[in-house]
Design a protein around this motif. Structure first.
Motif, PDB file in Angstrom:
ATOM      1  N   THR A  63       0.838  -1.208   0.000  1.00  0.00           N
ATOM      2  CA  THR A  63       0.000   0.000   0.000  1.00  0.00           C
ATOM      3  C   THR A  63       0.870   1.254   0.000  1.00  0.00           C
ATOM      4  N   PRO A  64       0.348   2.379  -0.476  1.00  0.00           N
ATOM      5  CA  PRO A  64       1.136   3.617  -0.480  1.00  0.00           C
ATOM      6  C   PRO A  64       1.315   4.167   0.930  1.00  0.00           C
ATOM      7  N   GLU A  65       2.364   4.963   1.077  1.00  0.00           N
ATOM      8  CA  GLU A  65       2.604   5.703   2.316  1.00  0.00           C
ATOM      9  C   GLU A  65       3.159   7.067   1.933  1.00  0.00           C
ATOM     10  N   GLU A  66       2.932   8.028   2.799  1.00  0.00           N
ATOM     11  CA  GLU A  66       3.433   9.379   2.538  1.00  0.00           C
ATOM     12  C   GLU A  66       4.490   9.735   3.570  1.00  0.00           C
ATOM     13  N   PHE A  67       5.667  10.108   3.095  1.00  0.00           N
ATOM     14  CA  PHE A  67       6.721  10.639   3.957  1.00  0.00           C
ATOM     15  C   PHE A  67       6.405  12.111   4.154  1.00  0.00           C
ATOM     16  N   GLU A  68       6.199  12.511   5.406  1.00  0.00           N
ATOM     17  CA  GLU A  68       5.852  13.909   5.663  1.00  0.00           C
ATOM     18  C   GLU A  68       6.604  14.431   6.871  1.00  0.00           C
ATOM     19  N   SER A  69       7.107  15.653   6.741  1.00  0.00           N
ATOM     20  CA  SER A  69       7.784  16.323   7.851  1.00  0.00           C
ATOM     21  C   SER A  69       7.508  17.816   7.753  1.00  0.00           C
ATOM     22  N   PHE A  70       6.877  18.345   8.787  1.00  0.00           N
ATOM     23  CA  PHE A  70       6.637  19.785   8.827  1.00  0.00           C
ATOM     24  C   PHE A  70       7.953  20.531   9.051  1.00  0.00           C
ATOM     25  N   GLU A  71       8.826  19.961   9.901  1.00  0.00           N
ATOM     26  CA  GLU A  71      10.085  20.607  10.250  1.00  0.00           C
ATOM     27  C   GLU A  71      11.043  20.694   9.056  1.00  0.00           C
ATOM     28  N   MET A  72      11.007  19.702   8.180  1.00  0.00           N
ATOM     29  CA  MET A  72      11.875  19.709   7.001  1.00  0.00           C
ATOM     30  C   MET A  72      11.153  20.219   5.761  1.00  0.00           C
ATOM     31  N   ASN A  73       9.872  20.530   5.911  1.00  0.00           N
ATOM     32  CA  ASN A  73       9.056  21.023   4.798  1.00  0.00           C
ATOM     33  C   ASN A  73       9.099  20.057   3.611  1.00  0.00           C
ATOM     34  N   ARG A  74       8.858  18.779   3.892  1.00  0.00           N
ATOM     35  CA  ARG A  74       8.874  17.741   2.859  1.00  0.00           C
ATOM     36  C   ARG A  74       7.612  16.898   2.952  1.00  0.00           C
ATOM     37  N   GLU A  75       7.143  16.494   1.781  1.00  0.00           N
ATOM     38  CA  GLU A  75       5.939  15.678   1.678  1.00  0.00           C
ATOM     39  C   GLU A  75       6.023  14.906   0.367  1.00  0.00           C
ATOM     40  N   LYS A  76       5.964  13.571   0.454  1.00  0.00           N
ATOM     41  CA  LYS A  76       6.112  12.763  -0.753  1.00  0.00           C
ATOM     42  C   LYS A  76       5.368  11.444  -0.568  1.00  0.00           C
ATOM     43  N   VAL A  77       4.493  11.121  -1.507  1.00  0.00           N
ATOM     44  CA  VAL A  77       3.794   9.840  -1.494  1.00  0.00           C
ATOM     45  C   VAL A  77       4.669   8.814  -2.205  1.00  0.00           C
ATOM     46  N   ILE A  78       4.839   7.662  -1.547  1.00  0.00           N
ATOM     47  CA  ILE A  78       5.597   6.557  -2.143  1.00  0.00           C
ATOM     48  C   ILE A  78       4.618   5.410  -2.324  1.00  0.00           C
ATOM     49  N   MET A  79       4.350   5.081  -3.550  1.00  0.00           N
ATOM     50  CA  MET A  79       3.408   4.010  -3.852  1.00  0.00           C
ATOM     51  C   MET A  79       3.961   2.676  -3.337  1.00  0.00           C
ATOM     52  N   GLY A  80       3.074   1.696  -3.179  1.00  0.00           N
ATOM     53  CA  GLY A  80       3.476   0.379  -2.715  1.00  0.00           C
ATOM     54  C   GLY A  80       4.489  -0.266  -3.655  1.00  0.00           C
ATOM     55  N   LYS A  81       5.499  -0.910  -3.075  1.00  0.00           N
ATOM     56  CA  LYS A  81       6.559  -1.606  -3.826  1.00  0.00           C
ATOM     57  C   LYS A  81       7.334  -0.667  -4.743  1.00  0.00           C
ATOM     58  N   ARG A  82       7.470   0.607  -4.340  1.00  0.00           N
ATOM     59  CA  ARG A  82       8.187   1.605  -5.136  1.00  0.00           C
ATOM     60  C   ARG A  82       9.209   2.338  -4.267  1.00  0.00           C
ATOM     61  N   LYS A  83      10.028   3.153  -4.933  1.00  0.00           N
ATOM     62  CA  LYS A  83      11.044   3.968  -4.274  1.00  0.00           C
ATOM     63  C   LYS A  83      10.795   5.436  -4.598  1.00  0.00           C
ATOM     64  N   ALA A  84      11.323   6.293  -3.748  1.00  0.00           N
ATOM     65  CA  ALA A  84      11.272   7.732  -4.006  1.00  0.00           C
ATOM     66  C   ALA A  84      12.563   8.357  -3.505  1.00  0.00           C
TER      67      ALA A  84
END
Length: 114
Positions: A63-84
Motif C-alpha cells: 500500500t502507499p505511504e506518505e513521507f511527511e515532515s513539517f520541520e523539514m518542509n517535505r511531503e512525498k507519497v511513495i506508492m506500494g513496492k516503489r522507491k522515491a
C-alpha cells in the motif's frame, strides 16, 4: 536538413544542462529508509549537519505511504513496492521528526542532524 540541425541543437542543449545539473547533486551522501508493515526502518537516522543529503525511501508494503515532515518542509507519497528520492537540507544541528500520513500512529521516525 532542418530536422538534423534541430536534433543537434537539442543534443547540445542536453549536454549543456547535464554539465550544470549533475554537479549540483554529485557527492551528495545517500541514506536509505524502508517502509515495512507501516513502520519506518531505521526509525532514527543520523546525518551530517550543514550538508545536503539524498534520502531514498523504499516502500516494501503493498500500500502507499506518505513521507511527511513539517520541520523539514517535505511531503512525498511513495506508492506500494516503489522507491522515491527526497533531497533534504542542509539542516542545522537538531532533530527533525517525520511520519507516514496514511499510518501516523505507527509510521514515525526522526532524522538527527549532528
Amino acid at each position: 536538413m532542418y530536422r538534423k540541425k534541430a536534433l543537434l541543437y537539442l543534443a547540445g542543449v542536453g549536454m549543456w544542462l547535464a554539465c550544470w545539473i549533475a554537479p549540483a547533486h554529485a557527492g551528495v551522501p545517500v541514506y536509505q529508509i524502508e517502509i515495512r508493515e507501516h513502520l519506518f526502518y531505521p526509525a532514527e537516522l543520523r546525518v551530517p549537519a550543514g550538508q545536503k543529503i539524498k534520502l531514498q525511501v523504499i516502500n516494501q508494503d503493498a500500500t502507499p505511504e506518505e513521507f511527511e515532515s513539517f520541520e523539514m518542509n517535505r511531503e512525498k507519497v511513495i506508492m506500494g513496492k516503489r522507491k522515491a528520492i527526497i533531497f533534504i537540507g542542509p539542516l542545522p544541528p537538531g532533530e527533525y521528526p517525520y511520519f507516514g500520513e496514511f499510518h501516523p500512529e505507527t509510521a514515525q521516525g526522526v532524522i538527527i542532524a549532528e
